[in-house]
Scaffold this motif. Structure first.
Motif, PDB file in Angstrom:
ATOM      1  N   ASN A 334       0.817  -1.219   0.000  1.00 54.46           N
ATOM      2  CA  ASN A 334       0.000   0.000   0.000  1.00 54.46           C
ATOM      3  C   ASN A 334       0.845   1.261   0.000  1.00 54.46           C
ATOM      4  N   SER A 381      -6.209   7.737   1.506  1.00 57.06           N
ATOM      5  CA  SER A 381      -5.639   6.406   1.639  1.00 57.06           C
ATOM      6  C   SER A 381      -4.423   6.443   2.554  1.00 57.06           C
ATOM      7  N   THR A 388     -10.259   2.481   1.375  1.00 61.08           N
ATOM      8  CA  THR A 388      -9.005   2.551   0.614  1.00 61.08           C
ATOM      9  C   THR A 388      -8.074   1.432   1.073  1.00 61.08           C
ATOM     10  N   ASN A 389      -7.021   1.238   0.273  1.00 61.56           N
ATOM     11  CA  ASN A 389      -6.140   0.097   0.532  1.00 61.56           C
ATOM     12  C   ASN A 389      -5.445   0.183   1.893  1.00 61.56           C
ATOM     13  N   SER A 390      -4.977   1.398   2.260  1.00 61.84           N
ATOM     14  CA  SER A 390      -4.197   1.502   3.500  1.00 61.84           C
ATOM     15  C   SER A 390      -5.024   1.174   4.733  1.00 61.84           C
ATOM     16  N   PHE A 391      -6.332   1.373   4.623  1.00 60.64           N
ATOM     17  CA  PHE A 391      -7.190   1.078   5.772  1.00 60.64           C
ATOM     18  C   PHE A 391      -7.041  -0.388   6.177  1.00 60.64           C
ATOM     19  N   VAL A 392      -7.066  -1.233   5.153  1.00 59.44           N
ATOM     20  CA  VAL A 392      -7.016  -2.676   5.431  1.00 59.44           C
ATOM     21  C   VAL A 392      -5.711  -3.010   6.145  1.00 59.44           C
ATOM     22  N   VAL A 459      -5.766   1.674  -5.393  1.00 56.66           N
ATOM     23  CA  VAL A 459      -6.207   2.140  -4.076  1.00 56.66           C
ATOM     24  C   VAL A 459      -7.597   1.575  -3.781  1.00 56.66           C
ATOM     25  N   GLY A 463      -8.418  -1.818  -1.634  1.00 58.21           N
ATOM     26  CA  GLY A 463      -9.191  -1.374  -0.480  1.00 58.21           C
ATOM     27  C   GLY A 463     -10.528  -2.078  -0.363  1.00 58.21           C
ATOM     28  N   PRO A 466      -9.720  -6.918  -1.002  1.00 55.21           N
ATOM     29  CA  PRO A 466      -8.339  -7.329  -0.711  1.00 55.21           C
ATOM     30  C   PRO A 466      -8.115  -8.843  -0.735  1.00 55.21           C
TER      31      PRO A 466
END
Lengths: 511, 474
Positions: A334, A381, A388-392, A459, A463, A466
């Motif tokens: 990410n 993100s 968004t991807n970074s959340f995961v 993203v 997010g 995944p």
């Protein structure tokens, strides 16, 4: 065993290298750019068999290529990939065309040499992520220093010489002891091959010193607090493509090193040092974020935010639980996507305003809506906005941290809040700040759209869905985690006391 | 005993070259100037002769002269080094034309002495060979026309050399008194611990001091930067490389006597550690390129000690390989220095500014040479260091390897300085143009390829060195 007509990993390493030398046959800056773009697309196509033949849910090394290099010492040309390196390889290859595109109008001098460095870097970076022989790994690890040094030193900003020298000295100094550790592994373990070394049980005394030697090299590369000081200088002075590669790929090498070497080869020492590494990670998260909050140079903000984000990654790794490891690897991917995207955005605005100061780029929301759209997406993100991807990834690290200890979990909460604070601060100013005068900058052009849309898609894709990414990495991470815990139990801390070993060495010197 | 001349073919060939040079040097002035026409070709042929003779083995001259894998490996290395230094020196701007033949005569004599040194297995033979190679060099340093520094460097070199020789000779007498033989084959059987034979160990220490002088190992290094600086660039290229090979081959032969744990082996290790640390620290503050390379050679002498103290065939092979790699990388740097200093001046770091624009091939070769000296993969220096470290680990001197690792980190700064000036700085307007003739560029290119090839495909050469190292140990 894959039944493929050609060695995929070798082609991924050596095609850009050969193509780099092919550059010398071309004249004209535009031709060089188009040539490199075509090469980068071909490189992506060469990676297609990875997607079609990679066995999901397998923890074994795949696409293995192995032959002797220096037989007497057992040095081999040994490549392979598993769920941990697979994503990093793809990230490296995917970043190349974006770097070519975002440098299209930015790089005007020594264009051929610039693209040579880009291709050389890509080859070396893919090599790092695929090497399964310690010497081969070290060769690639060091080989990418020279082109990166040149990228900063030749095409960088006003303080480029200072920044490039600092980058080079720090990273090479860090890896000086890495070489010594590699040799020690060979002598004690009998081979340079990583999978074979993983089966070996080293004494705790050996692991203690080997861990420190490896960790120093990797911590500098990550960079972890307090070894981070080269990073802001390098990021700020590097050209856009340099910053993108640095953020997306190079920093990952440090955390990849932890996952590939420290955890499997020195498991008992890893458990021993884990609380210390966790403390350093928390310090990185808080310190990086706090410093980013006080900057006005957008590139510096993102650079310091990298220290903070990579702190999450190292934290996830040294929590040594499955969620932590999963979150760490996820965040590596990410951060590569999001921070790479943010640096490309900074490059795009710098080409217009020739300044990276927030206050020279106020009020873009009204005149450059597409730009601000992308910026908003990457910014959200970056601080882990849901969807968004970074959340995961961040979420997983949080879960892992709370699993490890509520105190560790609580300690990193302010880090996430600070991240939101500095990203919102810069985004608000850029979008709705009141510019003193409007210079008529045009919104994103087609080229900029093309290189920003790709990370933007990822993203959302990663997010919102995944699952596939998890399937790639989970088996390998599970194996790694089991390996660390099983192997660590086999070794007793009294087995080869490290301090006694050090004392013996000192006595040897003065004897 | 029948004498087989094939055994000493490289020496005979080199002697013929010397004879031809001697005849030419006493000829007319016009004749003397034409040495450049045939000598490089003869030297190239010399390389072929030396390489062809690599497999020879035997003992000659009443067992004082041993032709084995080790000697032949080093003779081939000396022949290659001599060929490159002759090419390098063939366009020497500071040399009077009428002295050209004499200059090459001395070079050839010195190389011949080194070849003999490679095979000498008896102390007096070693001494004679050492002197043969040294005396020629004393004369060479001073021939830099109209340079006071050269005269000073020459005097320094002779005086310190004389002291080192005296020490070595003094050491011989002690060894002879302690062990009652001058043959290495007999000496190896002795007990080299201080408790058992204090006189012989003292003598060996003194003899080693003479060798360390040649190798420029701390604290016998003080002549090195001054002599490099005073000598012409081309002469410095020779002094910086080939005599080191001579010293290393002797040390390798002697190292078979030193087991890890012996006092004398520990002394070698400590000197090695001091040498690398002092050499690197001193090089950090230099601005003259030749002085940088001078101090760097002090450091490299220290690295080589790792192989010598390991006490294994791998250690000796690693030291041999590193010596060869060192010659290749140093010659690459000196080739560039000689080509950039077209007027024969001493180069300062700032003289390299903007070299990538003026002569990209030379700049590339300099980068390859400098990064190889750092030990950066995939260059020869990296493989050399890897072999040394691997051979040395777990033989009682792990601390030496850690110090070597830390020293590698220290050395980055000044080697990178060479590349930094060449690639990231712009030259002033009135800088003289380097020699960018095809001769210069092809030479630089080939040397870079050699340095890269030794790093990428070291197996063949290392196996040769391993044969050489293995043949010495019981």
């Amino acid at each position: 065993m894959q039944e493929l007509a050609y060695p995929v990993l070798t082609s991924l390493v050596f095609f850009p290298l050969l193509a780099a030398f092919g550059l010398f046959f071309f004249r004209g800056d535009s031709v060089v750019r188009i040539y490199t773009l075509i090469v980068s697309v071909i490189e992506l196509m060469l990676a297609l068999p990875l997607f079609t033949h990679f066995k999901l849910d397998s923890a074994e090394f795949q696409f293995v290529e192995r032959m002797d290099w220096v037989k007497h010492w057992g040095i081999e040309y040994y490549l392979g990939t598993d769920g941990i390196s697979f994503l990093m390889i793809i990230l490296t290859i995917a970043v190349l065309p974006l770097c070519v595109l975002c440098s299209w109008s930015y790089i005007k001098t020594r264009v051929k040499e610039f693209h040579f460095c880009l291709l050389f870097m890509t080859a070396a970076c893919v090599g790092v992520f695929t090497a399964l022989d310690l010497v081969l790994f070290y060769v690639f690890w060091e080989a990418m220093l020279v082109p990166m040094y040149l990228l900063i030193a030749v095409w960088g900003g006003p303080e480029k010489r200072y920044a490039s020298l600092k980058f080079f000295l720090y990273t090479l100094a860090g890896s000086a002891l890495l070489l010594v550790a590699i040799v020690a592994f060979r002598v004690v373990g009998g081979t340079f091959a990583i999978p074979e070394l993983m089966e070996h049980s080293f004494t705790f005394g050996f692991q203690f010193w080997a861990f420190l030697a490896l960790a120093l090299a990797f911590a500098i590369k990550v960079p972890m607090f307090p070894f981070h000081t080269w990073l802001p200088a390098a990021h700020v002075q590097a050209p856009t493509a340099g910053s993108v590669i640095l953020a997306s790929v190079l920093l990952k090498m440090g955390t990849y090193g932890f996952l590939r070497f420290n955890l499997p080869l020195t498991p008992a020492a890893t458990e021993y040092f884990a609380p210390f590494m966790i403390a350093l990670s928390i310090a990185s998260i808080i310190y990086g974020g706090a410093v980013a909050l006080g900057q006005n140079d957008i590139k510096k903000i993102i650079a310091y935010s990298s220290v903070s984000h990579m702190g999450f990654v190292t934290l996830g790794i040294f929590l040594l639980n499955f969620r932590g490891l999963e979150g760490a690897l996820f965040q590596m991917l990410n951060h590569g996507i999001v921070t790479g995207g943010l640096f490309m955005m900074i490059g795009a605005i710098y080409e217009r305003s020739h300044s990276r100061d927030i206050f020279d780029n106020l009020g873009l929301g009204k005149y450059m809506p597409a730009y601000m759209g992308f910026w908003g997406l990457f910014a959200l993100s970056s601080f882990g906005f849901p969807g968004t991807n970074s959340f995961v990834g961040e979420m997983l690290v949080f879960v892992g941290a709370f699993e490890y200890s509520p105190w560790v979990g609580a300690a990193i909460v302010p880090g996430a809040m600070i991240a939101a604070a500095y990203m919102l601060r810069v985004s608000l100013k850029l979008a709705w700040g009141r510019p003193t005068s409007w210079n008529g900058w045009k919104d994103l052009n087609l080229r900029e759209w093309s290189y920003l849309a790709i990370p933007a898609v990822f993203v959302f894709y990663i997010g919102l869905a995944p699952g596939l990414t998890f399937r790639v990495m989970d088996a390998s991470l599970e194996k790694l985690q089991n390996h660390v815990h099983t192997k660590a139990q086999l070794v007793s801390i009294e087995d080869g006391n490290p301090m006694e070993m050090a004392w013996d060495s000192i006595k040897n010197i003065v004897k | 005993m029948t004498f087989n001349p094939n055994l000493i073919l490289p020496e005979i060939y080199q002697f013929l070259v010397i004879a031809a040079l001697f005849i030419q040097s006493i000829g007319s002035a016009k004749m003397r100037e034409k040495v450049g026409l045939w000598l490089p070709i003869a030297c190239a042929l010399g390389v072929v002769v030396a390489v062809v003779s690599v497999g020879q083995q035997g003992l000659v001259f009443w067992k004082s002269y041993q032709v084995d894998h080790l000697s032949q490996f080093f003779k081939a290395a000396i022949a290659i080094g001599f060929f490159v230094t002759v090419l390098n020196a063939s366009r020497q701007p500071t040399l009077d034309k009428e002295k050209t033949t004499d200059y090459f005569l001395f070079l050839a004599l010195s190389a011949w002495g080194l070849m003999i040194l490679a095979s000498a297995v008896e102390l007096i033979t070693m001494y004679l060979a050492l002197e043969l190679s040294s005396y020629s060099l004393y004369a060479l340093v001073a021939v830099r026309a109209k340079s006071k520094d050269a005269a000073e460097a020459g005097i320094k070199y002779i005086l310190f050399g004389a002291v080192a020789t005296a020490l070595a000779l003094y050491g011989f007498s002690y060894i002879l008194a302690g062990m009652h033989t001058t043959y290495l084959a007999e000496l190896v059987k002795g007990d080299w611990s201080f408790a058992a034979s204090p006189m012989a160990v003292t003598g060996m220490a003194l003899f080693l001091a003479g060798m360390f002088y040649k190798l420029a190992l701390f604290p016998f290094h003080f002549w090195c930067p001054d002599v490099y600086e005073g000598a012409s660039n081309e002469t410095a290229a020779f002094i910086a490389t080939l005599p080191k090979l001579g010293a290393i081959v002797i040390l390798i032969r002697l190292a078979t006597m030193f087991k890890p744990g012996y006092d004398i082996t520990t002394m070698l290790a400590v000197l090695g550690a001091l040498s690398m640390t002092f050499g690197n620290l001193a090089a950090l503050v230099q601005t003259d390129v030749k002085r940088i390379l001078g101090y760097s050679s002090v450091a490299h002498a220290g690295y080589i000690m790792i192989g010598l103290v390991a006490g294994t065939a791998e250690g000796l092979a690693a030291a041999s390989f590193y010596a060869l790699a060192y010659v290749a990388m140093n010659l690459t740097c000196f080739w560039v220095v000689s080509r950039v200093a077209v007027d024969g001046r001493n180069l300062k770091l700032k003289d390299l500014d903007g070299l990538h624009k003026r002569a990209p091939v030379l700049a590339f070769a300099l980068a390859v040479g400098a990064f190889a000296l750092v030990g950066l993969p995939p260059m020869a220096g990296f493989m050399g260091k890897l072999f040394l470290f691997s051979a040395g680990w777990n033989h009682g001197y792990n601390w030496l390897i850690i110090i070597a690792g830390i020293n590698t980190a220290i050395s980055i700064y000044y080697y990178l300085g060479l590349v930094r000036h060449a690639y990231t700085k712009d030259a002033e307007d009135d800088v003289p143009m380097p020699d960018t003739s095809s001769f210069s560029l092809v030479g630089a290119g080939l040397l870079s390829v050699l340095v890269l090839a030794l790093g990428l495909m070291p197996a063949g050469v290392f196996d040769l060195a391993l044969n050489a190292g293995g043949s010495l140990l019981p």
